[in-house]
Design an enzyme around this catalytic site. Sequence first.
Site, short mmCIF file in Angstrom:
data_model
loop_
_atom_site.label_atom_id
_atom_site.label_comp_id
_atom_site.label_asym_id
_atom_site.label_seq_id
_atom_site.Cartn_x
_atom_site.Cartn_y
_atom_site.Cartn_z
N LEU A 1 0.82 -1.21 0.00
CA LEU A 1 0.00 0.00 0.00
C LEU A 1 0.85 1.27 0.00
CD1 LEU A 1 -2.88 -1.07 2.41
CD2 LEU A 1 -2.78 -1.20 -0.09
N ASP B 1 0.41 -9.91 -4.58
CA ASP B 1 1.67 -9.15 -4.52
C ASP B 1 1.50 -7.82 -5.26
OD1 ASP B 1 4.27 -8.42 -3.99
OD2 ASP B 1 5.19 -9.82 -5.40
N ASN C 1 7.32 -2.88 3.78
CA ASN C 1 8.43 -2.17 3.12
C ASN C 1 8.01 -0.76 2.71
OD1 ASN C 1 6.71 -3.25 1.15
ND2 ASN C 1 8.34 -3.46 -0.36
#
Length: 433
Positions: free
Chosen positions: A66, A310, A97
């Site tokens: 996001l 993903d 991340n």
Amino acid sequence: MSDVLFIEGGRVIDPASGVDGVRTVVIRDGKVAEVAERVERPRDARAVDARNRWVTPGFVDLHVHLREPGQEYKETVATGARAAVAGGFTAVCAMPNTKPVNDCAAVTELVLARAAAAGLARVYPVGAISRGSNGEELAEYGELKASGCVALSDDGRPVMSSALMRRALEYARAFGLPLTVHEEDLHLVGKGVMHEGAAATRLGLKGIPSQAEDVMVLRDIALVELTGGRLHVAHVSTAGAVRAIREAKRRGLPVTGEVTPHHLALTDDDVGASGYSTDFKMNPPLRSAEDVRACREGLADGTLDAIATDHAPHSAVEKDVEFDAAANGIVGLETAFSVCLGLVREGALTERRLVEALTVGPARAFGLPAGTLARGAAADVAVLDAAAEWTVDPARLHSKGRNTPWKGRRLAGRCTHTIVGGRIVHEEGKADR
């Protein structure tokens, strides 16, 4: 207006409850009140006409990016959640991340606050395995769990230290958290940018061998056996990884796995066929036809528990460059169901197994309260038109990302309604709610 919602006349497919047939779903006060063949609807009750459509639990995605905080030019929690509900996803797990990395309560709480403000899909944060995801020192797992994290990952970065991975599995076990791991040996990856094989040779691109994934999966399964920790293998892409997970499950080890739609539908030959399009560059890379067959078989037989997108939005600046220099990743929340429905039409998956891998399979892998239409469950529902055909136009996606390999493709299957907690948060053809 009544607080009751009826979803009428659809084919309810709920693998968690063993239901597959025409039913009416009754939602009251945000919960599933009843799933029955015949229900009388009060005049003032709201209704969704689901005739000739599938009605399933809302989809659960264990692997999305996001980008917030720190990379809001690529995506925000709100735009990602909007893309999620447009694709039938009512719950998504947000990878850590970000900038800064989600390795503390402050970042977790920010993500949850943004999700609450958006009021769309449920967002479950994933915390970092190591501080800063630098692979040197473990993050504070108790703090991460207490603040709302449901799993741990250094996503995009493998945990290269076996000693650190051992400690992570032991530490996470104490808090009941699974580790969802990006499996690749960086020493074998080197400067590779696509799958190592004949296609890479023809294209003059440096390859990444399947064994870069295989050896790390085998290592971590061995560490699970040593520690008793829970391992979830992210975006499985190789036949060797599928075999290893299948054997681990046969031996009763707490190992689960996910696979992406693109690793089920595309091969390394598509890189050349696309003219080096960077929308076909991701990590792990698109693999060989043999690997794709193995992943399909692994999903069909339950070796792989979940389909995960993903979802990785990038800006044009990061993608409109040479293949070697381009960022890895594609957007996938709004195309996942359609792409995977194609596997059903090819005979690679049953309809029930497709729904299972998008709902209760991922929910069970992470222990999430989702993936079922059982009485009393949260009323998170997807209504799907499996016959509807559409052409993928990146400009019409809800995500900020336009990086999709399906651009211009004619796909079948659309989400017409998405319901979260009894609220209709997406209705095809109507303005965003």
